[in-house]
Design an enzyme around this catalytic site. Structure first.
Site, PDB file in Angstrom:
ATOM      1  N   THR A  22       3.748   4.482  -1.753  1.00 44.11           N
ATOM      2  CA  THR A  22       2.843   4.690  -2.882  1.00 44.11           C
ATOM      3  C   THR A  22       1.837   5.786  -2.545  1.00 44.11           C
ATOM      4  O   THR A  22       2.071   6.587  -1.622  1.00 44.11           O
ATOM      5  CB  THR A  22       2.155   3.361  -3.292  1.00 44.11           C
ATOM      6  N   ASN A  23       0.725   5.885  -3.273  1.00 51.05           N
ATOM      7  CA  ASN A  23      -0.298   6.917  -3.050  1.00 51.05           C
ATOM      8  C   ASN A  23      -1.651   6.360  -3.501  1.00 51.05           C
ATOM      9  O   ASN A  23      -1.709   5.265  -4.062  1.00 51.05           O
ATOM     10  CB  ASN A  23       0.087   8.198  -3.815  1.00 51.05           C
ATOM     11  N   PRO A  24      -2.758   7.097  -3.270  1.00 48.48           N
ATOM     12  CA  PRO A  24      -4.093   6.506  -3.496  1.00 48.48           C
ATOM     13  C   PRO A  24      -4.601   6.488  -4.941  1.00 48.48           C
ATOM     14  O   PRO A  24      -5.777   6.190  -5.164  1.00 48.48           O
ATOM     15  CB  PRO A  24      -5.030   7.389  -2.653  1.00 48.48           C
TER      16      PRO A  24
END
Ligand code: PMT
Length: 207
Positions: A22-24
């Site tokens: 995933t990512n922030p």
């Protein structure tokens, strides 16, 4: 009043039920766009990846997990294509080639993960007007211009995520609008809601 379809947040690309890529992204930018469009009386469908935010008033929210789920929900919401699509989501560009239906045992896992490309939602969907974002760390304007052209956008919002107060997780953003006619509008640091209102104002001016 118009119809707006907005993506927000990250996607999760599972390797097994307890592990994912995933990512922030927190969804703040996309939820602000949804709120700004609803405030103006538009019909708003917000397709949200996994985030911890309250749904803005008057917005229809559809929760999704992966990029492929997001694509299916976006296509469903876009329908006949007579709408504005604003893609703020940080969609994972790759996913693991396979996803186990039970937790993978550490001792049996390989040290490498085979990845496959996810569909490009913004590029692939057909609708009257498309507005994208470009989250960049370098070559910000040239990358944004390339994405604007390749994805057939009315405008791209260039977002240098290395700048203070801008990008992932903040309540503020500093962005540059790059329009299909080549014109450029640099905005100062402002709240994500203020940026969102400027995006909606631009969309309302499209034929
Ligand atoms: O959610 P926040 O914490 O508020 O953070 C906001 C943000 C940094 C996520 C947001 O401002 C932002 O910049 N969003 C775009 C993030 C991104 O992934 O950009 P990109 O350059 O990889 O993608 C370009 C465009 O194509 C984006 O509009 C993206 O939604 C879209 N895309 C990308 C890949 C893909 N497979 N499908 C897509 O639709």
């Amino acid at each position: 009043m118009g119809r707006y379809v907005i993506t927000a947040g990250p996607t999760r690309e599972h390797l097994d039920p307890v592990r994912f890529l995933t990512n922030p992204s927190t969804g703040k930018m996309g939820f602000a766009v949804a709120r700004a469009a609803a405030e103006r009386g538009h019909d708003v469908a917000l397709i949200a990846g996994p985030v911890a935010l309250k749904t803005p008033k008057g917005v229809r929210r559809i929760d999704v997990t992966s990029a492929r789920d997001m694509l299916a929900a976006v296509e469903d919401a876009i329908g006949d294509g007579d709408c504005v699509f604003v893609a703020t989501a940080a969609v994972a560009d790759w996913r693991p080639a396979s996803c186990a239906d039970r937790k993978l045992k550490k001792g049996l896992m390989s040290d490498t993960i085979k990845l496959v490309r996810n569909p490009d939602i913004l590029k692939g969907v057909k609708c009257r007007h498309k507005i994208g974002f470009a989250a960049e760390t370098n070559d910000v304007m040239s990358e944004a211009a390339r994405k604007c052209r390749e994805k057939g956008l009315a405008m791209i919002v260039a977002n240098d995520v290395t700048e203070k107060g801008a990008g992932f997780g903040t309540d503020t953003n500093r962005v540059t609008f790059l329009k299909a006619d080549g014109s450029v509008e640099r905005l100062p640091l402002m709240s994500k809601l203020a940026v969102a209102r400027r995006i909606v104002r631009f969309a309302e001016g499209l034929a």
